[in-house]
Design a protein around this motif. Structure first.
Motif, PDB file in Angstrom:
ATOM      1  N   LEU A  29      58.985  59.908  24.993  1.00 55.46           N
ATOM      2  CA  LEU A  29      58.576  60.421  23.688  1.00 55.46           C
ATOM      3  C   LEU A  29      57.088  60.215  23.457  1.00 55.46           C
ATOM      4  O   LEU A  29      56.417  61.067  22.866  1.00 55.46           O
ATOM      5  CB  LEU A  29      59.388  59.746  22.586  1.00 55.46           C
ATOM      6  CG  LEU A  29      60.865  60.142  22.494  1.00 55.46           C
ATOM      7  CD1 LEU A  29      61.547  59.383  21.370  1.00 55.46           C
ATOM      8  CD2 LEU A  29      61.009  61.649  22.271  1.00 55.46           C
ATOM      9  N   TYR A  30      56.568  59.082  23.912  1.00 55.95           N
ATOM     10  CA  TYR A  30      55.134  58.827  23.775  1.00 55.95           C
ATOM     11  C   TYR A  30      54.332  59.910  24.490  1.00 55.95           C
ATOM     12  O   TYR A  30      53.371  60.458  23.941  1.00 55.95           O
ATOM     13  CB  TYR A  30      54.774  57.457  24.334  1.00 55.95           C
ATOM     14  CG  TYR A  30      53.277  57.203  24.361  1.00 55.95           C
ATOM     15  CD1 TYR A  30      52.629  56.693  23.237  1.00 55.95           C
ATOM     16  CD2 TYR A  30      52.518  57.501  25.491  1.00 55.95           C
ATOM     17  CE1 TYR A  30      51.254  56.492  23.245  1.00 55.95           C
ATOM     18  CE2 TYR A  30      51.152  57.299  25.512  1.00 55.95           C
ATOM     19  CZ  TYR A  30      50.521  56.792  24.387  1.00 55.95           C
ATOM     20  OH  TYR A  30      49.165  56.598  24.398  1.00 55.95           O
ATOM     21  N   ALA A  31      54.715  60.219  25.723  1.00 56.31           N
ATOM     22  CA  ALA A  31      53.986  61.213  26.508  1.00 56.31           C
ATOM     23  C   ALA A  31      54.079  62.597  25.862  1.00 56.31           C
ATOM     24  O   ALA A  31      53.077  63.319  25.770  1.00 56.31           O
ATOM     25  CB  ALA A  31      54.526  61.255  27.931  1.00 56.31           C
ATOM     26  N   ILE A  32      55.264  62.977  25.421  1.00 57.55           N
ATOM     27  CA  ILE A  32      55.449  64.288  24.800  1.00 57.55           C
ATOM     28  C   ILE A  32      54.638  64.398  23.514  1.00 57.55           C
ATOM     29  O   ILE A  32      53.944  65.401  23.278  1.00 57.55           O
ATOM     30  CB  ILE A  32      56.946  64.543  24.538  1.00 57.55           C
ATOM     31  CG1 ILE A  32      57.690  64.733  25.865  1.00 57.55           C
ATOM     32  CG2 ILE A  32      57.138  65.757  23.634  1.00 57.55           C
ATOM     33  CD1 ILE A  32      59.196  64.805  25.726  1.00 57.55           C
ATOM     34  N   ASP A  33      54.699  63.366  22.671  1.00 61.21           N
ATOM     35  CA  ASP A  33      53.941  63.388  21.414  1.00 61.21           C
ATOM     36  C   ASP A  33      52.438  63.428  21.681  1.00 61.21           C
ATOM     37  O   ASP A  33      51.697  64.139  20.995  1.00 61.21           O
ATOM     38  CB  ASP A  33      54.288  62.166  20.566  1.00 61.21           C
ATOM     39  CG  ASP A  33      55.683  62.238  19.965  1.00 61.21           C
ATOM     40  OD1 ASP A  33      56.264  63.343  19.957  1.00 61.21           O
ATOM     41  OD2 ASP A  33      56.194  61.194  19.525  1.00 61.21           O
ATOM     42  N   ALA A  34      51.983  62.656  22.687  1.00 59.91           N
ATOM     43  CA  ALA A  34      50.554  62.620  23.006  1.00 59.91           C
ATOM     44  C   ALA A  34      50.052  63.990  23.460  1.00 59.91           C
ATOM     45  O   ALA A  34      48.936  64.406  23.130  1.00 59.91           O
ATOM     46  CB  ALA A  34      50.287  61.563  24.077  1.00 59.91           C
ATOM     47  N   LEU A  35      50.871  64.698  24.221  1.00 63.05           N
ATOM     48  CA  LEU A  35      50.501  66.037  24.670  1.00 63.05           C
ATOM     49  C   LEU A  35      50.473  67.018  23.504  1.00 63.05           C
ATOM     50  O   LEU A  35      49.527  67.799  23.346  1.00 63.05           O
ATOM     51  CB  LEU A  35      51.478  66.526  25.736  1.00 63.05           C
ATOM     52  CG  LEU A  35      51.356  65.895  27.122  1.00 63.05           C
ATOM     53  CD1 LEU A  35      52.574  66.246  27.963  1.00 63.05           C
ATOM     54  CD2 LEU A  35      50.076  66.364  27.820  1.00 63.05           C
ATOM     55  N   LYS A  36      51.511  66.983  22.680  1.00 64.50           N
ATOM     56  CA  LYS A  36      51.607  67.928  21.568  1.00 64.50           C
ATOM     57  C   LYS A  36      50.505  67.701  20.533  1.00 64.50           C
ATOM     58  O   LYS A  36      50.005  68.663  19.924  1.00 64.50           O
ATOM     59  CB  LYS A  36      52.981  67.817  20.904  1.00 64.50           C
ATOM     60  CG  LYS A  36      54.120  68.377  21.741  1.00 64.50           C
ATOM     61  CD  LYS A  36      55.439  68.277  21.007  1.00 64.50           C
ATOM     62  CE  LYS A  36      56.565  68.942  21.792  1.00 64.50           C
ATOM     63  NZ  LYS A  36      57.882  68.832  21.096  1.00 64.50           N
ATOM     64  N   ASN A  37      50.119  66.434  20.337  1.00 63.68           N
ATOM     65  CA  ASN A  37      49.098  66.114  19.344  1.00 63.68           C
ATOM     66  C   ASN A  37      47.677  66.189  19.896  1.00 63.68           C
ATOM     67  O   ASN A  37      46.707  65.981  19.156  1.00 63.68           O
ATOM     68  CB  ASN A  37      49.344  64.709  18.775  1.00 63.68           C
ATOM     69  CG  ASN A  37      50.647  64.620  18.005  1.00 63.68           C
ATOM     70  OD1 ASN A  37      51.083  65.603  17.418  1.00 63.68           O
ATOM     71  ND2 ASN A  37      51.273  63.453  18.002  1.00 63.68           N
TER      72      ASN A  37
END
Length: 215
Positions: free
Chosen positions: A20-28
């Motif tokens: 989730l950290y990686a996905i959120d970091a990419l999206k943001n």
């Protein structure tokens, strides 16, 4: 994967979920691929089919993000879980670990870890969790002879090596015999893999039906 590129690596003492950290970091827009994050303790991990992954402290959890153009040229997206599971298995010094289709790491008949993949825009995000310290009752833990840092170093070297999918597929097709005693979840139904064959794109052919998994 093309040779010559490098991963940004970040370690957390604890994190809800590296995936989730990686996905959120990419999206943001906080991070751009390629990068890898890892921890020994996550509190809200994600497993296959959206299930939770129990993140006991002391185990190893990591997620890496790769632009699609950095994947090896012959690797189908449908086969990424198998590809990275096999690379991670190779990085382990314990050769009793094997890969059950499409994304589980096993020792004999007990699960020791797993791989989950997702796509964010043009980036493939892959999470890996493995029990290296403790395990829930339904699983088992690996007796580590290498440190987490040593394991990550070997795994990253394999990521950077550009190992062709065809070579990985040949090895997996041989190992697939161990999966035949298990069942695949297809449309929420358990289907025996005893008579299944592995296709060139990592899919299974069962009773004339082609089964894919992007997990």
């Amino acid at each position: 994967m093309a040779k010559g590129w490098a991963l940004e690596i970040e370690y957390f003492e604890t994190v809800p979920s590296t995936q989730l950290y990686a996905i959120d970091a990419l999206k943001n827009g906080h991070k751009s691929a390629p990068f890898l994050v890892w921890t020994r303790h996550q509190t809200h991990g994600i497993g296959s089919r959206g299930n939770s992954w129990i993140g006991h402290e002391g185990n190893l959890f990591l997620t890496f993000a790769l632009p699609k153009e950095q994947l090896v040229e012959d690797l189908p997206l449908t086969a990424c879980a198998i590809y990275f599971s096999m690379l991670f298995k190779e990085a382990l010094e314990d050769k009793s670990v094997w890969v059950k289709w499409p994304n589980d790491l096993y020792i004999e008949s007990a699960k020791v870890g797993g791989v989950v993949t997702s796509i964010v825009g043009s980036t493939l995000v892959t999470g890996i969790g493995i029990n290296t310290h403790t395990a829930p009752d339904f699983a088992t833990a690996l007796t580590m002879t290498q440190s987490h840092e040593e394991l990550l170093e070997r795994f990253i070297a394999l990521l950077l090596s550009g190992r062709p999918w065809k070579r990985i597929l040949n090895n997996f097709q041989i190992e697939f015999d161990k999966s035949r005693a298990f069942f695949a979840n297809i449309d929420d139904k358990k289907v025996s893999m005893r008579e299944a064959t592995v296709c060139e794109d990592g899919a299974l052919m069962i009773n004339g039906q082609r089964i894919f998994s992007l997990r």
